[in-house]
Design an enzyme around this catalytic site. Structure first.
Site, PDB file in Angstrom:
ATOM      1  CB  CYS A 140       0.058 -14.394 -66.064  1.00 54.19           C
ATOM      2  SG  CYS A 140      -0.351 -16.221 -66.625  1.00 54.19           S
ATOM      3  CB  CYS A 143       1.870 -16.530 -68.901  1.00 52.34           C
ATOM      4  SG  CYS A 143       0.043 -16.585 -68.657  1.00 52.34           S
ATOM      5  CG  ASP A 144       4.430 -13.872 -68.627  1.00 52.89           C
ATOM      6  OD1 ASP A 144       4.775 -14.168 -69.831  1.00 52.89           O
ATOM      7  OD2 ASP A 144       3.666 -12.799 -68.228  1.00 52.89           O
TER       8      ASP A 144
END
Ligand code: NDP
Length: 344
Positions: A169, A172-173
């Site tokens: 992701c 997300c990261d």
């Protein structure tokens, strides 16, 4: 990431209509119960699930939608800008699109609950859906819209270094890789979308493609080729991920010459597609050769009466937000017809 089966916490007592007999597979004795037999329970909260909730709520079927405890909203929650969902001239962020759908469903009275489904019993006139705390929901009709889940490489160190440089992701990261050299695996639209997004943070993104061409659409291909921060490694397969506590390098092999090499990166984003999430139903519903839930033609009708399926879990081909949403609409209308026929 994908929508996980979901949940509920409070009971809504409904007119049980013609179907109130508990089915085999109902709540075990002593389990927390929900005595109501709902008209329809929807499992999964991507565009398909939310659209089914909007339509069934507007049809006064009081849907309960089990959205998942951490995965509510499905894959679009991990997406950046969605440019091709009709109606948004300048695009819309994936999470905003999903939040809008959720609120739209709630506006019409859909009961959205954020927990995970652990099992379903789909035979018989009354189906049951069991959530993690043992609570059992009963329903006359069930819509399965559990989406798909990220494909893994199957490498030994993939799980070990997950969260330590290996990710599925970018939204997300990506932030954690500011100024670093990282890699994305895959040649589809997702991989290019992730790679392009990651150039906001990383100094350099190496896109590792196993063939000598992309699977992605033309507009995305061009985007990757034009981006000065993206370097493409064609005909390359990752055979190992190295690093004691975090990713330090990748082992690669050239798929044409067989020549091995190493690539020094601190992050690896895996974007090699996804598989339909059929774990809950695979022993109860007929599946296709592609492992999607089999449905009858353009309908959402599965191999069991009263059980309908929609979204990526039935779709090996199109897999777009808009096709999933349309599929959720089809399932809602099918449920309406099914319940009307039962009551007539
Ligand atoms: P796809 O199945 O389209 O692409 C998967 C890619 O990963 C392919 O290039 C495939 O290679 C490669 N791959 C698969 N397995 C491996 C492996 N084990 N090792 C290395 N590479 C591997 O999946 P996507 O998630 O990219 O897209 C899914 C759907 O979602 C598509 O319909 C896509 O159009 C859509 N989508 C649309 C977006 C948009 O419109 N902006 C954004 C994201 C997704 P190969 O080609 O050799 O099989």
């Amino acid at each position: 990431m994908s929508n996980q089966p979901g949940i509920f916490s409070s009971a809504v007592n409904l007119d049980l209509g013609g179907a109130s007999q508990p089915a085999p597979g109902d709540a075990p004795a002593g389990a927390a119960g929900d005595d109501a037999v709902h008209d329809v329970v929807i499992v999964g909260s991507g565009p398909a699930g939310y659209t089914a909730a909007i339509y069934t709520a507007r049809a006064n079927l009081n849907p309960v939608l089990l959205a998942g405890s951490v995965t509510a909203g499905g894959e679009l929650m991990n997406t950046t800008e969605v440019e091709n969902y009709p109606g948004f001239i300048d695009g819309i962020m994936g999470p905003d699109l999903m939040n809008n759908m959720q609120q739209q469903a709630e506006r019409f009275g859909a009961d959205i609950r954020y927990e995970d489904v652990v099992s379903v019993a789909l035979e018989g006139e009354v189906k049951t859906v069991t959530i993690e705390d043992g609570t059992v929901l009963k329903a006359r009709a069930v819509i399965i819209s559990t989406g798909s889940e990220y494909r893994k490489l199957g490498l030994e160190d993939e799980e070990r270094l997950s969260g330590h440089g290996v990710s599925w992701c970018a939204t997300c990261d990506g932030f954690f890789f500011k100024g670093q050299n990282i890699a994305v695996i895959g040649g589809g639209d997702s991989a290019i979308e992730e790679a392009t997004f990651l150039t906001k943070f990383a100094d350099k993104v190496t896109l590792i493609v196993r063939r000598d061409e992309f699977r992605a659409s033309e507009i995305m291909r061009q985007r990757a080729l034009d981006d000065p921060k993206i370097e493409i490694r064609w005909n390359s397969r990752v055979t190992g991920i190295n690093g004691e506590n975090k990713v330090e390098s990748l082992d690669l092999v050239d798929t044409v010459t067989g020549e091995p090499s190493q690539l020094a990166v601190t992050g690896l984003f895996v974007a090699i597609g996804s598989d339909p999430r059929v774990g809950l139903v695979k022993d109860q519903l007929e599946l296709t050769a592609e492992n999607t839930i089999a449905v009858d033609g353009r309908t959402s009708t599965t191999s069991l009466p009263g059980v309908f399926a929609a979204g990526d879990v039935v779709d090996p081909t199109y897999r777009q937000a808009i096709t999933a949403a349309a599929s959720g609409c089809v399932a809602a209308v099918d449920v309406e017809h099914y319940l009307a026929a039962l009551d007539s």
